[in-house]
Motif scaffolding. Structure first.
Motif, PDB file in Angstrom:
ATOM      1  N   VAL A 113     -11.061 -13.254 -10.381  1.00 48.64           N
ATOM      2  CA  VAL A 113      -9.943 -12.991  -9.481  1.00 48.64           C
ATOM      3  C   VAL A 113      -9.861 -11.481  -9.260  1.00 48.64           C
ATOM      4  O   VAL A 113      -9.684 -10.716 -10.221  1.00 48.64           O
ATOM      5  CB  VAL A 113      -8.615 -13.497 -10.080  1.00 48.64           C
ATOM      6  CG1 VAL A 113      -7.469 -13.269  -9.095  1.00 48.64           C
ATOM      7  CG2 VAL A 113      -8.725 -14.968 -10.454  1.00 48.64           C
ATOM      8  N   PRO A 114     -10.026 -10.996  -8.006  1.00 50.69           N
ATOM      9  CA  PRO A 114     -10.003  -9.550  -7.755  1.00 50.69           C
ATOM     10  C   PRO A 114      -8.638  -8.941  -8.071  1.00 50.69           C
ATOM     11  O   PRO A 114      -7.627  -9.645  -8.051  1.00 50.69           O
ATOM     12  CB  PRO A 114     -10.335  -9.432  -6.267  1.00 50.69           C
ATOM     13  CG  PRO A 114     -10.324 -10.808  -5.710  1.00 50.69           C
ATOM     14  CD  PRO A 114     -10.249 -11.781  -6.826  1.00 50.69           C
ATOM     15  N   PRO A 115      -8.571  -7.640  -8.346  1.00 46.77           N
ATOM     16  CA  PRO A 115      -7.310  -6.984  -8.749  1.00 46.77           C
ATOM     17  C   PRO A 115      -6.206  -7.131  -7.701  1.00 46.77           C
ATOM     18  O   PRO A 115      -5.021  -7.205  -8.050  1.00 46.77           O
ATOM     19  CB  PRO A 115      -7.721  -5.533  -8.936  1.00 46.77           C
ATOM     20  CG  PRO A 115      -9.180  -5.570  -9.209  1.00 46.77           C
ATOM     21  CD  PRO A 115      -9.714  -6.707  -8.417  1.00 46.77           C
ATOM     22  N   GLU A 116      -6.580  -7.185  -6.416  1.00 46.48           N
ATOM     23  CA  GLU A 116      -5.559  -7.209  -5.365  1.00 46.48           C
ATOM     24  C   GLU A 116      -4.962  -8.603  -5.124  1.00 46.48           C
ATOM     25  O   GLU A 116      -4.058  -8.765  -4.283  1.00 46.48           O
ATOM     26  CB  GLU A 116      -6.146  -6.688  -4.043  1.00 46.48           C
ATOM     27  CG  GLU A 116      -7.242  -7.538  -3.436  1.00 46.48           C
ATOM     28  CD  GLU A 116      -8.633  -7.210  -3.986  1.00 46.48           C
ATOM     29  OE1 GLU A 116      -9.618  -7.668  -3.350  1.00 46.48           O
ATOM     30  OE2 GLU A 116      -8.729  -6.536  -5.037  1.00 46.48           O
ATOM     31  N   VAL A 117      -5.468  -9.619  -5.816  1.00 49.26           N
ATOM     32  CA  VAL A 117      -4.962 -10.982  -5.611  1.00 49.26           C
ATOM     33  C   VAL A 117      -4.066 -11.384  -6.789  1.00 49.26           C
ATOM     34  O   VAL A 117      -4.558 -11.593  -7.900  1.00 49.26           O
ATOM     35  CB  VAL A 117      -6.111 -11.995  -5.473  1.00 49.26           C
ATOM     36  CG1 VAL A 117      -5.556 -13.419  -5.323  1.00 49.26           C
ATOM     37  CG2 VAL A 117      -6.994 -11.645  -4.286  1.00 49.26           C
ATOM     38  N   PRO A 118      -2.753 -11.447  -6.569  1.00 48.01           N
ATOM     39  CA  PRO A 118      -1.861 -11.864  -7.657  1.00 48.01           C
ATOM     40  C   PRO A 118      -2.029 -13.359  -7.945  1.00 48.01           C
ATOM     41  O   PRO A 118      -2.357 -14.144  -7.054  1.00 48.01           O
ATOM     42  CB  PRO A 118      -0.463 -11.546  -7.102  1.00 48.01           C
ATOM     43  CG  PRO A 118      -0.613 -11.552  -5.619  1.00 48.01           C
ATOM     44  CD  PRO A 118      -2.017 -11.097  -5.334  1.00 48.01           C
TER      45      PRO A 118
END
Length: 524
Positions: A113-118
């Motif tokens: 899960v990329p950092p920008e996706v909560p």
């Protein structure tokens, strides 16, 4: 319209999530829920088909490979979890390699899960699709129930329900009695083989295969009577998908249909009782014409002869009369037989509450219907007629024929054996039988004893007389039947003449002996 479903692959391919697969694993797995968990023993909070979201908080500060990565993967696999989503950029820049290796070995997808996706965005996607699926399933169940409920509006709701079940499945639906007899069936499935399988297994719910057919069946109880409802399809997935819902809905609808039919049957009985009362009182020609119009709803048609019937019970539990009436109506419906009948329940004093009377159409279907009735009753039928003005006489003739049936059933059953159901049509009743039936058996027996008491005290002479009459008064034939010499028969007949004080060949003596022993001479 397919059921909305969500898989791990769908999450990976979702444009707004940016998830990537880190482990080597199968991704066509269903997803039913998503939960963010950072505590130990996460499987306590996850049901099969869920995905777990984590940032790896539990592994912070621990040596890679000794942080419990393999144990976590094993726990998730055992719990049936569909995937592990690992959020990078919080505690770890990449997914720990020991975790990826352990997941690849156990075939568990690990998604980055990329950092920008909560995490809440992933949860929203999962929940939205799952809720759509739940709404669809509810919508489909309501559609199925509404379609099946339409059977209640049909003239034959049970048959209509079975037809609708078969249509939904594009297969076969069948209802069996507990003994295996088919009540209603629609479709080309192997219904006899299905019945054999059901009788052999007798479990509460069954799912099995017969050739290329897949079968789902369960026992059902309608108004205290047991049946089997079986659904068969060439596609097993169809039964798995909708089979149990169809069976559950069908049982409720059958109960409702039976309740409605019971109310209708009560009304029909009341109408039949009133009709037979009016017929017995006598009708004018104009009133008789109106009766034909009244009977059209029960398949009677002008120009097609009818009979009055009277059925007298010989092996009937009065508590089973409602079930018998339902069976008789069902048989008539299945064969197209015109029928109106009622039981004497609540009727005249001294009348057996299980006595039945009514009108029945003349035709080929009548014999099969009578087979069902003679399991518990002796039946008398009037001659076929069309003019209801003659109904009082036809009613009397049907009762007279029923009394003859009782006599024949009683004497024809054999010593020590229970009586058997007899059917007597009035046109087949001979003059002697007709005369005897006007008197009760007890009255007739008393008169015979009064006139022939001395003869009745000699069983050997009685047997000889009966055999001699049965053999057409042929002495030699009677001797052969009795396994004695003809002179023995002649001697016994001489003794009879001495007792009666008259020649045995006298027409009066022959007539009296024939009437006295008529029931033992009459065919069984």
């Amino acid at each position: 319209m397919a059921t909305p479903t969500l898989t791990v692959r769908d999450l990976i391919e979702h444009a707004n999530l940016g998830l990537t697969l880190a482990s080597q694993a199968e991704v066509d797995r269903p997803v039913i829920a998503a939960h963010a968990i950072e505590i130990a023993r996460p499987s306590r909070w996850l049901k099969p088909g869920s995905i777990m979201l984590t940032t790896g908080l539990r592994m912070v500060g621990l040596t890679p490979g000794a942080a419990g990565e393999a144990e976590l993967i094993d726990e998730l696999v055992e719990a049936g979890v569909s995937a592990l989503c690992f959020g990078v950029g919080v505690h770890f820049d990449t997914v720990p390699r020991p975790l990826v290796l352990a997941a690849s070995e156990r075939d568990l997808p690990v998604l980055v899960v990329p950092p920008e996706v909560p995490f809440f965005e992933i949860e929203d996607v999962v929940n939205r699709v799952v809720h759509q699926a739940d709404a669809y399933l509810l919508q489909r169940q309501l559609w199925l129930q509404n379609d099946l409920l339409g059977a209640l509006a049909e003239p034959e709701p049970v048959r209509a329900l079975v037809h609708r079940l078969a249509t939904v499945l594009r297969g076969t639906a069948v209802i069996y009695e507990e003994g295996g007899r088919q009540v209603a069936s629609v479709g080309e499935g192997p219904t006899r083989l299905i019945s054999t399988e059901l009788q052999a297994k007798r479990s509460a719910r069954q799912m099995f295969s017969v050739g290329r057919w897949h079968v789902l069946a369960r026992p059902i109880v309608v108004r205290g009577v047991g049946f089997w409802l079986a659904l068969a399809s060439r596609r097993e997935s169809t039964l798995i998908d909708v089979g149990d819902a169809l069976l559950e809905s069908a049982q409720r609808i059958l109960a409702a249909a039976t309740g409605i039919r019971a109310l209708g049957a009560t009304q029909l009985q009341a109408e039949a009782a009133e009709l037979m009362r009016r017929l017995g009182q006598g009708l004018t020609t104009e009133e008789a014409e109106r009766v034909w119009e009244r009977l059209r709803s029960q398949r009677f048609a002008r120009g097609h002869p009818v009979r009055v019937f009277t059925a007298l019970p010989y092996a009937m539990d009065p508590g089973s009369i409602d079930a018998l009436l339902a069976t008789l109506h069902d048989e008539a419906q299945l064969t197209g037989l015109a029928l109106t009948l009622h039981a004497a329940t609540g009727g005249s004093e001294g009348v057996d509450p299980s006595e039945l009377t009514g009108l029945v159409g003349e035709g080929r279907a009548l014999d099969a219907w009578l087979d069902a009735l003679t399991a518990t009753h002796h039946v008398g039928l009037s001659e076929p007629f069309e003019d209801f003005v003659s109904a009082p006489r036809q009613i009397r003739d049907a009762r007279r024929a029923a009394q003859v049936a009782v006599r024949r059933g009683t004497f024809g059953s054999g010593d020590g054996l229970p009586p058997s159901g007899m059917v007597v049509r009035f046109e087949d009743v001979d003059l002697a039988t007709w005369l005897l039936s006007s008197r009760g058996q007890a009255v007739t027996a008393a008169k015979v004893h009064q006139q022939l008491s001395d003869l009745l005290d000699r069983p050997d002479l009685v047997e000889t007389v009966i055999t001699w009459l049965s053999q057409g008064m042929d002495t030699t034939a009677a001797a052969d039947a009795l396994f004695v010499h003809p002179n023995t028969v002649r001697y016994r007949l001489t003794r009879v003449e001495q007792i009666l004080e008259a020649p045995i060949t006298s027409p009066t003596i022959i007539a009296n002996l024939y009437l006295a022993f008529h029931d033992r001479l009459a065919p069984s």
